[in-house]
Design a protein around this motif. Sequence first.
Motif, PDB file in Angstrom:
ATOM      1  N   ASP A 506      13.751 -65.589  32.564  1.00 32.48           N
ATOM      2  CA  ASP A 506      12.502 -64.900  32.898  1.00 32.48           C
ATOM      3  C   ASP A 506      12.118 -63.927  31.786  1.00 32.48           C
ATOM      4  OD1 ASP A 506      12.470 -66.275  35.285  1.00 32.48           O
ATOM      5  OD2 ASP A 506      13.345 -64.624  36.443  1.00 32.48           O
ATOM      6  N   VAL A 567       1.678 -61.521  33.795  1.00 34.16           N
ATOM      7  CA  VAL A 567       2.737 -62.538  33.724  1.00 34.16           C
ATOM      8  C   VAL A 567       4.057 -61.982  33.204  1.00 34.16           C
ATOM      9  CG1 VAL A 567       1.166 -64.480  33.501  1.00 34.16           C
ATOM     10  CG2 VAL A 567       1.911 -63.286  31.450  1.00 34.16           C
ATOM     11  N   ALA A 570       6.528 -62.099  35.896  1.00 31.70           N
ATOM     12  CA  ALA A 570       6.569 -63.372  36.627  1.00 31.70           C
ATOM     13  C   ALA A 570       7.816 -64.161  36.253  1.00 31.70           C
ATOM     14  CB  ALA A 570       5.324 -64.189  36.315  1.00 31.70           C
ATOM     15  N   ALA A 572      10.028 -67.494  35.270  1.00 33.19           N
ATOM     16  CA  ALA A 572       9.759 -68.556  34.300  1.00 33.19           C
ATOM     17  C   ALA A 572       9.905 -69.940  34.916  1.00 33.19           C
ATOM     18  CB  ALA A 572      10.702 -68.415  33.117  1.00 33.19           C
ATOM     19  N   ASP A 573       9.870 -70.033  36.252  1.00 30.36           N
ATOM     20  CA  ASP A 573      10.104 -71.329  36.897  1.00 30.36           C
ATOM     21  C   ASP A 573       9.068 -72.371  36.499  1.00 30.36           C
ATOM     22  OD1 ASP A 573       8.165 -69.854  38.184  1.00 30.36           O
ATOM     23  OD2 ASP A 573       8.705 -70.525  40.190  1.00 30.36           O
ATOM     24  N   ASP A 574       7.800 -71.944  36.271  1.00 37.11           N
ATOM     25  CA  ASP A 574       6.773 -72.901  35.872  1.00 37.11           C
ATOM     26  C   ASP A 574       7.041 -73.454  34.478  1.00 37.11           C
ATOM     27  OD1 ASP A 574       6.270 -70.246  34.986  1.00 37.11           O
ATOM     28  OD2 ASP A 574       4.241 -70.813  34.414  1.00 37.11           O
ATOM     29  N   LEU A 575       7.616 -72.632  33.620  1.00 35.23           N
ATOM     30  CA  LEU A 575       7.957 -73.096  32.271  1.00 35.23           C
ATOM     31  C   LEU A 575       9.137 -74.060  32.310  1.00 35.23           C
ATOM     32  CD1 LEU A 575       7.808 -69.655  30.378  1.00 35.23           C
ATOM     33  CD2 LEU A 575       5.972 -71.324  30.672  1.00 35.23           C
ATOM     34  N   ALA A 577      10.149 -75.867  34.742  1.00 33.82           N
ATOM     35  CA  ALA A 577       9.964 -77.057  35.590  1.00 33.82           C
ATOM     36  C   ALA A 577       9.451 -78.258  34.800  1.00 33.82           C
ATOM     37  CB  ALA A 577       8.986 -76.735  36.723  1.00 33.82           C
ATOM     38  N   VAL A 578       8.792 -78.014  33.662  1.00 37.76           N
ATOM     39  CA  VAL A 578       8.225 -79.117  32.876  1.00 37.76           C
ATOM     40  C   VAL A 578       9.321 -79.719  32.004  1.00 37.76           C
ATOM     41  CG1 VAL A 578       6.471 -79.793  31.210  1.00 37.76           C
ATOM     42  CG2 VAL A 578       5.988 -77.975  32.861  1.00 37.76           C
ATOM     43  N   GLN A 582       7.554 -85.024  30.257  1.00 37.10           N
ATOM     44  CA  GLN A 582       6.266 -84.699  30.862  1.00 37.10           C
ATOM     45  C   GLN A 582       5.267 -84.138  29.859  1.00 37.10           C
ATOM     46  OE1 GLN A 582       6.979 -82.156  34.258  1.00 37.10           O
ATOM     47  NE2 GLN A 582       8.669 -83.455  34.979  1.00 37.10           N
TER      48      GLN A 582
END
Length: 586
Positions: A506, A567, A570, A572-575, A577-578, A582
């Motif tokens: 994070d 952010v 925030a 870092a799960d969105d980062l 997850a890719v 993808q």
Amino acid sequence: MPQFKAPIADVQFLLNDWLDIDKHYQDIGAEGMDSELVNEIIAQGAKFAEEAVAPLNREGDEEGCKLVDGSVTTPAGFAQAYHEYIANGWNAMLGNPEFDGQDLPYSAAVPVHEMLNAANLSWRLTTMLTESAVLAVDKHATAELKSKYLSKLISGEWTGTMNLTEPHAGTDLALLNSKAIPQQDGSYSVTGNKIFITGGDHDWTDNIIHLVLARLPDAPAGVRGISLFLVPKFLLNENDEPGERNALSVGSIEKKMGIKASPTCVMNYDGAKGWLVGEENKGLACMFTMMNDARFQVGLQGLGAAEASYQGALTYARERLQSRAPQGVQQPDQKADAILHQPDVKKMLLTQKSLTEGCRALAMLYAHQMDVEKYTSDERHAQAKKVIAFLTPICKGFMTDMGTEVTNIGIQVYGGHGYVREWGMEQLVRDTRIAQLYEGTNGIQAADLIGRKLTRDGGDMQQATFKLLSERIAAMTDSEKQAQASSLLAEWNETSQALLGAKAEDVAGAATDYLHYSAYSLLGVLWLDMASAAAHSSNELIAKGKANTCAFYMKRILPRKDIHKSVVLAAADDLMAVEDQQFDYV
């Protein structure tokens, strides 16, 4: 192309009205230094930058450097300007007086360095790296090496380089392969290939002193097994003068986007004779003495380019006639009004101005703290050291990001003419773009700030910075601006403290946003502080200009911090997850 003029009035305001340089020198015991002397140094530095260096900038970009028969030649006039530079003692400004240095405060030298960057970034680079090499040799080399090399590096009779990067090893120096084999005479045989070496060869001096990172036999793996070596282009004879050529060569000159007049070389070391600087396997710590100085100096490159671009854009906006201003005819004696009267153009110019002058204040605050660290030995020294450590990645990262933004705005003000080489605005973009990359990319600076300087440090360096700025706010005379600055600083402090204990991924994901959030917040504090001080200036243009530019910054630039803040905390799960596949669906 508009002629560069050093921003002397703004520098003098910062030194005299904002930092109260006379009191500063008295407090730290800088004997013989006062505002009168510093103003004269800056005036003479401005003259040299304007008259000797700036006129070489565009032609140097056109001509570039050449490698012929293993030797590099720089553009016409570059070597002559350098000889004038060292003859007048500019290279020795910060040097150790035991080796013929002038030992000036950083607050006297930094404005001159900014002006040189603005005048001609390519020319400045070799002198900049020499100054950084001086620091490493002075702090870490043996007395014998100092006696042979330091005076001539300080004077500029010889130049210095920094050799870290290899084709496969940039940021991750643990991958470094260059080798150093001990010899019976106490020297080392250095072999390896280095790339991106600024000033690796040139026609300015009769010797070049390379500082080279390499591994000893059986050295520990990783960065703990790196040592630093002093490797001269020419070995010294019995009179300590250049004699036999060392076993090193220039492989090529890098073909670059910008800074074309700076010789960026591929260097080959083929059993070159060198000498250990510092302790075995402690080379990275020695090199960081050089790198930390260079990182701030690179920040000044962004600042200098921004100033040059702003000056060019302002000149053009005053002269370029296009249409009528929306608020009504401004120049009835002309067929059209100057674009300066267009609100959108004013917004671009004020963006340039507020960012450039804000970063200049940051640079001078940094120089102020370097003075404190240099001249004091009590608690002030310890606190200043922490502040410098915390601000270094901000100065390097944000000031170079800012330089790229401001120089791009400069092209926009010119319109199509800005895209044409003869105006010089596109060169500023090309030249300053590298500043975001070398001496550690700005992503690395951000990771260093939020990782090593904030979370890993437990917030100690950040708290030292908070304390320094709190003290400045407490001394402000404008109560309204004082309250604004106090609130802004408190928010930054609360956000910074909230990051302590966050997960590693994070923290890493928030790094660049935290650097920019911090920079915009701290510049807001500095702008409020400057506007408060400017109200008492005898220069009416300074008083009104700082007040109005501060108002612009607070209304139109400072809100950028809120985007970054949203952010910073925030996850870092969105980062994370890719997944790899993808990114391109292949």
